[in-house]
Design an enzyme around this catalytic site. Structure first.
Site, short mmCIF file in Angstrom:
data_model
loop_
_atom_site.label_atom_id
_atom_site.label_comp_id
_atom_site.label_asym_id
_atom_site.label_seq_id
_atom_site.Cartn_x
_atom_site.Cartn_y
_atom_site.Cartn_z
N ILE A 97 -6.87 -0.96 11.49
CA ILE A 97 -7.81 0.14 11.64
C ILE A 97 -9.43 -0.44 11.20
CG2 ILE A 97 -6.23 1.93 11.98
CD1 ILE A 97 -6.76 2.89 9.11
N TYR B 258 0.90 -1.12 0.00
CA TYR B 258 0.19 -0.09 0.08
C TYR B 258 0.80 1.22 -0.17
CZ TYR B 258 1.19 0.57 4.91
OH TYR B 258 1.68 0.82 6.14
#
Length: 565
Positions: free
Chosen positions: A82, A52
């Site tokens: 998260i 990412y």
């Protein structure tokens, strides 16, 4: 094409009258690239590995797995990510690319995260999914190709040779046996391989192609392997099984074609000639006697050939065909042979036995026709006329007297034909037909002859046409009646006390014509008579006198007496 959707539900806040009520933002997912084939999607509880780039809404980067050189790895839906990422990567496929926009309350909220992420920051993640697996996963095998003829499959404790291409789930290659130009060779089920490969190879056939997907905990797990296989990586292998055997294997025989007539089978000590084609178990060619146009010739059971061939050539018939499958410990072992036979290779030989013999073999004689009346038979020194066809035991034609206008003419015992045929032509009646089998040590030996291969067993079909009785060794003429009392007087036709060549010739020819004597057959009569005359004309003056005339039998007896003395 970019596909956008909202994940979850719109949260409704119940706030006080001083606040402005309204829905909270949810995760926004843009699917920038969706693979055409997606066998599996991310779900809750899966372990994932992805790369990412993390930015704020203004495009400023705050984090990147690429810059660290290590993909992120974690479990989905158990609070290790998260909340926004937990939601945003669900349903992803391997190699799918997504842009995941995570609002603050599903990221780090009003607290932020250290200096990198300020409070109430919206985070944007550009994600590519590299791997999915679950703790409940097992090895997955897919057969790409399987041969129709599969007599044996891989079992535990087998030794196998296989080619492979190894990639991560996203297609990143990490290793290949093809690039090394040799197979991977190993035992199966004995801990020599990663557990997943040990499982994935079971049940394969030689020549089979299989796709094997192995979850990390059955591969290299949390540590990975070197720089090529990262931690927690699922592995995918495209495998081609080249070879398998077990150390307990023996030589096996298949596809036997046995002639209807098999008088005897080969045994230890026989010398054998055979043709062969040699291949590896996957059909790869390595050698052929046919390409050299020469049989392979050897003794069997005496260590002149590899142990498997020594054993497999026992008990064969002349003309037999058989396939021999030979494990490496009975062939060339772990070292192989040259560039054509790799180490630990199973060998396949398709053989055709041309002939075999033993150095102790004698001439084999079978009479196929014998006249009812047979008063006289051939023997050494006889002049015979015969027809013949000569071939090898596999039927290959070599020679025939029918290729010529007249029968073959030869004196037996005069070293004019090979010893085995000479023996086979003795004791025959006129009109008799025989089959004579001649072993090479009584034929043309190891070197062979023009048109005859070395060490070849020969088959003669012979027919005796006629013969003339011969004379003993060392004789040119024999008497068929009693000798005259005074031989010289009989020989001296003009009674002048001496016998010149002309008178000697007339006398001998007269004896032959009257049936009283016989000249050595197979040579010109005048030449033989000249030799006889020369033997008696001891002073070489062109005439024989009484003192010179002496019969050979008398000379031999006198010589024997001198030798005894």
């Amino acid at each position: 094409m970019v596909v956008r959707f909202l994940l979850g539900f719109l949260s409704v806040l119940v706030v006080c009258v001083l606040c402005n009520p309204g829905p909270l933002e949810d995760v926004v997912v843009d699917r920038n690239y969706i693979p055409k084939v997606c066998p599996r999607e991310v779900k809750m509880g899966d372990q994932v590995r992805y790369h990412y780039n993390g930015t704020f809404k203004d495009g400023k980067q705050f984090d990147s797995s690429y810059e660290r050189g290590t993909a992120f790895s974690g479990v989905v839906g158990v609070g290790r990510l998260i909340s926004g990422m937990d939601r945003g990567i669900q349903g992803m496929c391997i190699n799918e690319k997504r842009k995941i926009t995570v609002p603050p309350h599903l990221a780090y909220g009003s607290l932020g995260a250290g200096k990198a992420i300020p409070p109430d920051a919206t985070l944007v993640f550009d994600v590519v999914l590299l791997d999915i697996w679950n703790k409940d996963d097992q090895v997955q095998t897919t057969t790409v190709y399987k041969p129709k003829d599969c007599k044996r499959t891989v079992q535990k404790s087998d030794f196998i040779r296989y080619h492979y291409n190894g990639t991560l789930l996203d297609g990143t290659p990490f290793d290949s046996s093809h690039s090394k130009l040799h197979t991977y060779d190993t035992y199966v089920g004995d801990g020599w391989l990663i557990k997943g490969m040990d499982e994935g190879l079971i049940g394969m056939c030689v020549g089979e192609r299989r796709n094997i997907i192995i979850p990390p905990f059955l591969a290299y797990g949390e540590k990975g392997y070197g720089t090529e296989i990262p931690p927690q990586a699922s592995l995918m292998f495209d495998v081609l099984l080249v070879d398998l055997h077990n150390t307990k294997d023996d030589v096996t025989i298949e596809n036997q074609v046995i002639p209807d007539l098999c008088k005897r089978k080969s045994v230890t000590g026989d010398y054998i000639r055979y043709h062969y084609n040699g291949t590896l178990l996957d059909g790869t060619f390595f050698d052929s006697s046919y390409s050299r146009n020469n049989t392979y010739n050897t003794y069997i059971g005496m260590g002149y050939v590899i142990p498997g061939m020594d054993k497999a050539l026992q008990g064969v018939c002349i003309g037999e065909k058989r396939r021999i499958i030979m494990p490496p410990h009975m062939a060339y072992g772990e070292s192989g042979a040259g560039e054509s036979i790799p180490g630990s290779a199973v060998l396949v030989f398709d053989i055709h036995v041309i002939d075999f013999h033993n150095p102790t073999d004698v001439v084999e004689i079978v009479s196929s026709f014998k006249p009812k009346e047979c008063n006289e038979t051939t023997r050494a020194n006889d002049l015979i006329k015969y027809h013949y066809n000569c071939s090898m035991l596999d039927g290959t034609h070599l020679f025939s007297s029918n290729d010529y206008e007249n029968p073959q003419v030869v004196v037996l015992g005069a070293n004019k034909v090979i010893d085995g045929l000479d023996a086979g032509l003795q004791g025959m009646c006129v009109g008799e037909r025989r089959v004579v089998i001649v072993p090479p040590h009584l034929g043309h030996g190891e070197k062979g002859a023009r048109g005859v291969p070395g060490s070849a067993v020969l088959r003669f079909e012979v027919e005796l046409v006629d013969f003339e009785e011969g004379v003993p060794d060392g004789y040119l003429f024999v008497w068929l009646t009693d000798l005259p009392e005074n031989l010289f007087e009989e020989m001296d036709l003009n009674k002048d006390g001496e016998v010149p060549l002309e008178e000697f010739t007339t006398f001998i020819k007269g004896l032959v014509a009257e049936g009283k004597g016989r000249l050595k057959p197979g040579q010109d009569a005048d030449h033989i008579i000249e030799d006889m005359f020369g033997n008696q004309d001891r002073n070489k003056d062109g005439r024989i006198v009484p003192e010179e005339l002496k019969l050979k039998s008398a000379e031999d007896a006198e010589r024997a007496r001198h030798e005894e003395l």
